[in-house]
Design an enzyme around this catalytic site. Structure first.
Site, PDB file in Angstrom:
ATOM      1  N   MET A   1       0.425 -73.490  12.731  1.00  0.00           N
ATOM      2  CA  MET A   1      -0.919 -73.701  13.249  1.00  0.00           C
ATOM      3  C   MET A   1      -0.913 -73.516  14.760  1.00  0.00           C
ATOM      4  O   MET A   1      -0.695 -74.472  15.504  1.00  0.00           O
ATOM      5  CB  MET A   1      -1.393 -75.111  12.902  1.00  0.00           C
ATOM      6  CG  MET A   1      -1.402 -75.421  11.413  1.00  0.00           C
ATOM      7  SD  MET A   1      -2.611 -74.490  10.497  1.00  0.00           S
ATOM      8  CE  MET A   1      -4.105 -75.255  11.055  1.00  0.00           C
ATOM      9  N   CYS A   2      -1.047 -72.304  15.204  1.00  0.00           N
ATOM     10  CA  CYS A   2      -1.180 -71.996  16.635  1.00  0.00           C
ATOM     11  C   CYS A   2       0.177 -71.879  17.341  1.00  0.00           C
ATOM     12  O   CYS A   2       1.182 -72.428  16.920  1.00  0.00           O
ATOM     13  CB  CYS A   2      -2.035 -73.017  17.386  1.00  0.00           C
ATOM     14  SG  CYS A   2      -3.617 -73.373  16.614  1.00  0.00           S
TER      15      CYS A   2
END
Length: 271
Positions: free
Chosen positions: A1-2
């Site tokens: 996530m990112c």
């Protein structure tokens, strides 16, 4: 996530940090090497930087993937800065709030990014809503977990916490409310960097007295890169890096009970 990155050091083109390295943040948007959750970071991106003596950073954010933005390539080639925070996004909820949900978030001199997810969002975070004054809750920059995390951090900064305290207290509160959360936070004011490693990868590269980079993963194979242990808060500047452990709330008294039994504070309380 990112994936995200922060830099303080001698002024240089943004491209030298974000585009040109063999495993740059640009490449990490589609081919991260160490990302534990998700595979492609195509739900937006952003870069914030500080110019000259202006303490308020500029930002360039978009809702689409960084590799598809031809304007960013030109901007990164010519814009120079000695302090940068940038991120590529894999959204917890795809499509939520578009560009407004892309890091870095900003207020005054601060830039902020969250790599991870609040488990059980939004229900799990509901007990923490009371920590924010109503006007701050109504001023959320997006309806996402990362924007809410930023609001909690910013509130603590406004109450007088040091950056590492603001990040550490926010992480402990969120981990107590939503234990499976991943909370790698990144914060800068243009002169220093604070970050947490909580559930995902974090690395740093420092040349003491000259520059420091803190990133989700190394952007090249330089042996100077060091991994940050999980459950750690990091503070950094051009001078170097300090690491300190973050206590897991599951193995300690609740934050409220611990605070109630501690010595009185001279600082105005920040609930």
């Amino acid at each position: 996530m990112c994936r995200h990155l922060a830099y303080v050091g001698p002024e240089q083109p943004l491209a030298r940090l974000l585009v040109e390295p063999g495993h740059s943040l640009l490449r990490q948007s589609w081919a991260p090497r160490r990302q534990r959750y998700g595979t492609v970071n195509a739900d937006g991106f952003g870069v914030g930087w500080y110019a000259g003596d202006d303490p308020v950073p500029a930002r360039y954010r978009r809702a689409g993937p960084i590799w598809a933005d031809l304007s960013f390539a030109d901007l990164a080639r010519v814009v120079r800065s000695g302090a940068v925070l940038a991120a590529v996004r894999d959204a917890t909820l795809a499509g939520a709030d578009a560009e407004a949900a892309a890091a870095p978030f900003a207020s005054g001199r601060w830039l902020f990014s969250h790599n991870g997810a609040v488990a059980g969002w939004p229900a799990s975070a509901a007990p923490l809503v009371s920590l924010l004054p109503p006007v701050e809750l109504l001023s959320l920059q997006a309806r996402t977990d990362s924007a809410f995390v930023w609001a909690l951090v910013l509130h603590r900064l406004r109450c007088g916490d040091e950056p590492d305290q603001a990040l550490g207290e926010t992480v402990r509160r969120l981990a107590e409310a939503a234990p499976a959360s991943r909370l790698n936070l990144l914060l800068t004011d243009g002169t220093s960097i604070a970050a947490t490693a909580w559930g995902d990868t974090l690395w740093y590269r420092t040349e003491p007295g000259r520059s420091t980079v803190v990133a989700s993963e190394p952007y090249d194979d330089d042996p100077l890169w060091q991994e940050v242990p999980d459950r750690t808060v990091l503070t950094a500047s051009r001078a170097g890096v300090l690491l300190a452990p973050l206590e897991d709330p599951a193995s300690s008294p609740t934050l409220d009970s611990a605070r109630a039994g501690g010595p009185p504070s001279s600082k105005e309380p920040c609930t």
